[in-house]
Design an enzyme around this catalytic site. Structure first.
Site, PDB file in Angstrom:
ATOM      1  N   LYS A 469       0.877  -1.179   0.000  1.00  0.00           N
ATOM      2  CA  LYS A 469       0.000   0.000   0.000  1.00  0.00           C
ATOM      3  C   LYS A 469       0.908   1.221   0.000  1.00  0.00           C
ATOM      4  CE  LYS A 469      -3.470   2.314   2.880  1.00  0.00           C
ATOM      5  NZ  LYS A 469      -4.240   2.220   4.129  1.00  0.00           N
ATOM      6  N   ASP A 471       1.351   4.937   0.266  1.00  0.00           N
ATOM      7  CA  ASP A 471       0.640   6.118   0.783  1.00  0.00           C
ATOM      8  C   ASP A 471       1.396   7.399   0.431  1.00  0.00           C
ATOM      9  OD1 ASP A 471      -1.280   7.524   2.179  1.00  0.00           O
ATOM     10  OD2 ASP A 471      -0.995   6.456   4.071  1.00  0.00           O
ATOM     11  N   MET A 472       0.740   8.527   0.596  1.00  0.00           N
ATOM     12  CA  MET A 472       1.359   9.842   0.354  1.00  0.00           C
ATOM     13  C   MET A 472       0.460  10.867   1.038  1.00  0.00           C
ATOM     14  SD  MET A 472       1.597  12.861  -1.324  1.00  0.00           S
ATOM     15  CE  MET A 472       0.228  12.935  -2.464  1.00  0.00           C
ATOM     16  N   CYS A 519      -2.440   5.058  -2.642  1.00  0.00           N
ATOM     17  CA  CYS A 519      -3.171   5.694  -1.540  1.00  0.00           C
ATOM     18  C   CYS A 519      -2.516   7.043  -1.336  1.00  0.00           C
ATOM     19  CB  CYS A 519      -3.055   4.848  -0.274  1.00  0.00           C
ATOM     20  SG  CYS A 519      -3.720   5.657   1.206  1.00  0.00           S
ATOM     21  N   ASP A 541     -10.382   7.959   2.913  1.00  0.00           N
ATOM     22  CA  ASP A 541     -10.277   7.575   4.322  1.00  0.00           C
ATOM     23  C   ASP A 541     -11.656   7.548   4.973  1.00  0.00           C
ATOM     24  OD1 ASP A 541      -7.645   6.983   4.516  1.00  0.00           O
ATOM     25  OD2 ASP A 541      -7.014   8.903   5.358  1.00  0.00           O
TER      26      ASP A 541
END
Ligand code: DGJ
Length: 720
Positions: A469, A471-472, A519, A541
């Site tokens: 996954k 993310d950022m 994500c 989210d």
């Protein structure tokens, strides 16, 4: 499907059910003639449709003529006062341009867009090269069409054919013109945990402009716009959707000019952008996907969905069954140790869950969001036995193991920052704005990308990891790179995204069996660029099963449902505090790539049984999610219900899922019409015990169920 008529100097591009026609006018400028439903290439089009908007040789230096021409790419400072598509600044500061046809070629396949996501295969491409008569610039406009698609892909390549460098202050991907402005403008706006909310406003004179200047496509505005006729609905009326295949700062505009026609264009946002092109070099702009629909927004969405699945998303992944994951983020946040993770894994396995995804907090010093990013080595104090022990626990339970990274970020409280403070974007001596207490790594520098590639690779090689996954969680501020010359600081935002694409390309190629999920604090980078590397993206989210009906509805306007990662989470919902029953949460999460975002060891027996059935049921519709056509039936923004339907391409199977929001006493009987079925096939609606012809279900419809507040329904429909 691409013709050139040398007599009229007309280019005709035909897709499945649209035509796009342009011609080189008498003075050598490329102008649009037609974009809409398929037409014949009748010669009168260039004579009559372009009439009055096509300059004669005497008009060349008359500004009032230039300002009316429906150009295929807007030039600056030579009589066209609408927003230009490119601005080419020469050494002395002069930046006027006039673009004249030079040559063209038509070939099979798609153009090369090195280092950037792009349509992968098939099709036919027209490349028209325009020469700036005032500078050593040549601009090649690429147009790719496919016989089986209503999507047209465009981009522009700007070449410096001289010896001296020039600077691009703007370089859009595409520009086109429509003869009237009788459209509304739809965009997908939002904010964190409330992304891609459709909003439609009328067009007036002047410019409607949507954009991001965050070096990410953003939660706030998606790189998508649609021009929709006033009578356009889900299933009828004309619309044109435009989606940039790009993940950075962007702009899309619709400008109504003084004669009422419309210039639509977009690409990289020019705010803060400038790009120096050395003699002999070229600047390649990102691709844009344009989709014409004569049959409403639904057709446009299905065309975009097919385009992404067939031509953008990695073929090996696009149609492969996705694992059903359990992610521990909402179950534990940062508060976990090995035993807690083991209890999640042990509880998840018997429910039929395929993969455990360990979220944020497994590495470096990371017990909150204030530290640790960049230190991609396991925290063995928290996880005795390291990641290998967690992977092994998954294996023993017949599950696979996935891991969270935020590769583009760095915490000031990290070993990486202490060793390399210059790795962060920002200006030394200027107190940085901190988003989620973190800074952004300078991905314009190859040594930074190399470093992250190495450390992430090491982890992925350290044990059996089948899912990542990515993310950022923040956007760039204080745009400044220690490694760029002063004149190239305006290149930072785009170079950063090129660095992200480079890392994504290298990691996905090195680990082809790993499924990468995108994500960005949820849906902060849900765009066609990311889909090229990541077949699915964590949609938002916000996991509330009411809010999600709206978010998923908006997202489906231009992205396939298979790209939307949708999880069942615990209630009261962590974002809205609302409680919605477990089955409804499962139904809404089934309209995408489903999974779970909770601690399964805390579920009661009834809920555990529900998870098992939800997974069994989901497996039956998984192919519809991956390959089916989506029909949006009842709009949650307008009605007291939400309902969508997935139909297999052969029209033998369908899945319909919905939710009623508020109970209303003595409510009216309401029928709703199904779509997408074969009118002459007989279908069985399993849950209702109804057998009827497709035409009956589509014209007479079905009765909406009266249900308590926020309760879902899911029906399976099969040809009999
Ligand atoms: C934001 C993501 O959207 C969440 O799912 C979670 O991964 C957190 N970041 C972790 O920090």
């Amino acid at each position: 499907m691409i013709d050139y008529c040398s007599k009229t100097r007309t280019f005709t591009l035909n897709g499945k059910s649209f035509s796009y026609i342009m011609y080189v006018n008498e003075v050598g400028m490329l102008q649009n003639v037609y974009y809409g439903a398929s037409v014949a290439n009748d010669e009168y089009l260039t004579r009559v449709c372009a009439y009055g908007r096509s300059p004669k040789p005497d008009d060349l230096n008359r500004d009032y003529v230039q300002d009316y021409v429906p150009f295929e790419y807007g030039a600056y400072g030579r009589g066209d006062f609408r927003a230009p598509s490119a601005v080419i600044v020469r050494k002395d500061g002069f930046c006027a341009s006039r673009l004249l046809y030079k040559s063209h070629k038509i070939y099979d396949g798609v153009p090369e867009v090195a280092g950037m996501p792009h349509a992968r295969s098939g099709g036919k491409t027209l490349a028209v090269t325009l020469k700036d008569e005032l500078s050593p610039a040549e601009i090649t406009l690429n147009y790719t069409v496919w016989d089986d698609s209503d999507v047209l892909v465009r981009n522009a390549v700007i070449k410096n054919t001289g010896k001296e460098k020039f600077v691009l202050d703007r370089a859009y991907s595409f520009c086109t013109a429509l003869p009237d402005h009788d459209y509304d403008f739809m965009r997908l706006q939002g904010r964190w945990a409330n992304e891609r909310i459709p909003e439609t406003t009328p067009l007036g004179h002047g410019t409607v402009r949507i954009e991001s200047s965050r070096a990410a496509s953003s939660h706030v505005m998606n790189p998508f716009m649609a021009l929709i006729r006033k009578n356009c609905s889900e299933s009828t009326g004309e619309c044109i959707g435009i989606n940039l295949i790009y993940s950075g700062s962007f702009v899309l505009t619709a400008e109504c000019s003084q004669d009422g026609n419309l210039r639509i264009q977009g690409g990289i946002n020019e705010l803060g952008f400038s790009w120096t092109v050395d003699g002999g070099d070229s600047f390649v702009t990102p691709q844009a996907a344009l989709c014409y629909s004569a049959d409403g927004l639904g057709h446009m969405s299905r065309e975009f969905a097919d385009f992404y699945r067939d031509r953008i998303i990695n073929r090996q992944k696009a149609f492969a069954r996705r694992p059903i994951v359990i992610n521990n983020w909402e179950g534990t946040y940062f508060d976990f140790d090995r035993e807690k993770l083991f209890s999640i894994i042990d509880a998840a396995a018997p429910l039929g869950i395929d993969t455990f995804v360990l979220d944020d907090g497994w590495f470096g010093k990371r017990d909150s969001d204030t530290s640790g990013l960049g230190d991609w080595f396991v925290n063995t104090k928290k996880l005795d036995g390291g990641l290998a022990a967690v992977a092994e626990r998954c294996r023993k339970n017949g599950m696979k193991f996935g891991l969270w990274f935020e590769p583009e970020m760095i915490s000031e409280d990290s070993d990486l920052y202490r060793a390399h403070p210059d790795y962060a974007i920002g200006k030394r001596g200027v107190e940085p704005c901190r988003g989620r207490n973190q800074l952004v790594l300078d991905f314009t520098r190859s040594e930074v990308v190399d470093h992250v590639f190495r450390v992430v690779s090491d982890i992925l090689e350290s044990c059996d990891i089948s899912y990542v996954k990515w993310d950022m969680n923040r956007n760039i501020t204080e745009f400044f790179s220690a490694s760029l010359d002063a004149e190239r600081q305006g290149e930072l935002a785009h170079r950063y995204i090129l660095g992200v694409y480079d890392l994504a390309e290298r990691l996905t190629s090195k680990f082809p069996d790993v499924l990468f999920e995108g994500c960005a604090g949820g849906g902060g980078r849900f765009d066609g660029g990311m889909l090229y590397y990541f077949p699915q993206i964590w949609t938002s989210d916000d996991t509330d099963a009411y809010e999600r009906t709206k978010i998923q509805w908006g997202t489906s306007l231009c992205y396939p449902v298979s790209a939307m990662s949708c999880h069942v989470s615990a209630c009261p919902n962590h974002q809205t505090q609302r409680t919605i029953d477990f089955s409804t949460r499962g139904i809404i999460a089934s309209l995408g790539t489903t999974g779970y975002e909770l601690d399964p060891s805390k579920l009661c027996e009834k809920e555990k049984a529900l998870v098992k059935t939800q997974i069994e049921d989901y497996k039956k519709i998984a192919e519809l999610v991956l390959r089916g056509d989506l029909y949006r039936l009842i709009n949650p923004y307008v009605d007291n219900y939400f309902c969508e339907m997935l139909v297999s391409k052969d029209k033998n199977h369908a899945y319909l899922a919905g939710e009623r929001f508020h109970g209303v006493p003595c409510d009216y009987d309401m029928f709703f019409k199904l779509e997408g079925l074969d009118p002459d096939k007989k279908y069985m609606v399993k849950e209702l015990g109804i057998t009827a012809y497709g035409k009956t279900l589509m014209h007479a419809g079905l009765l909406l169920p009266r249900l308590p507040d926020f309760t879902g329904f899911a029906w399976h429909i099969d040809a009999v």
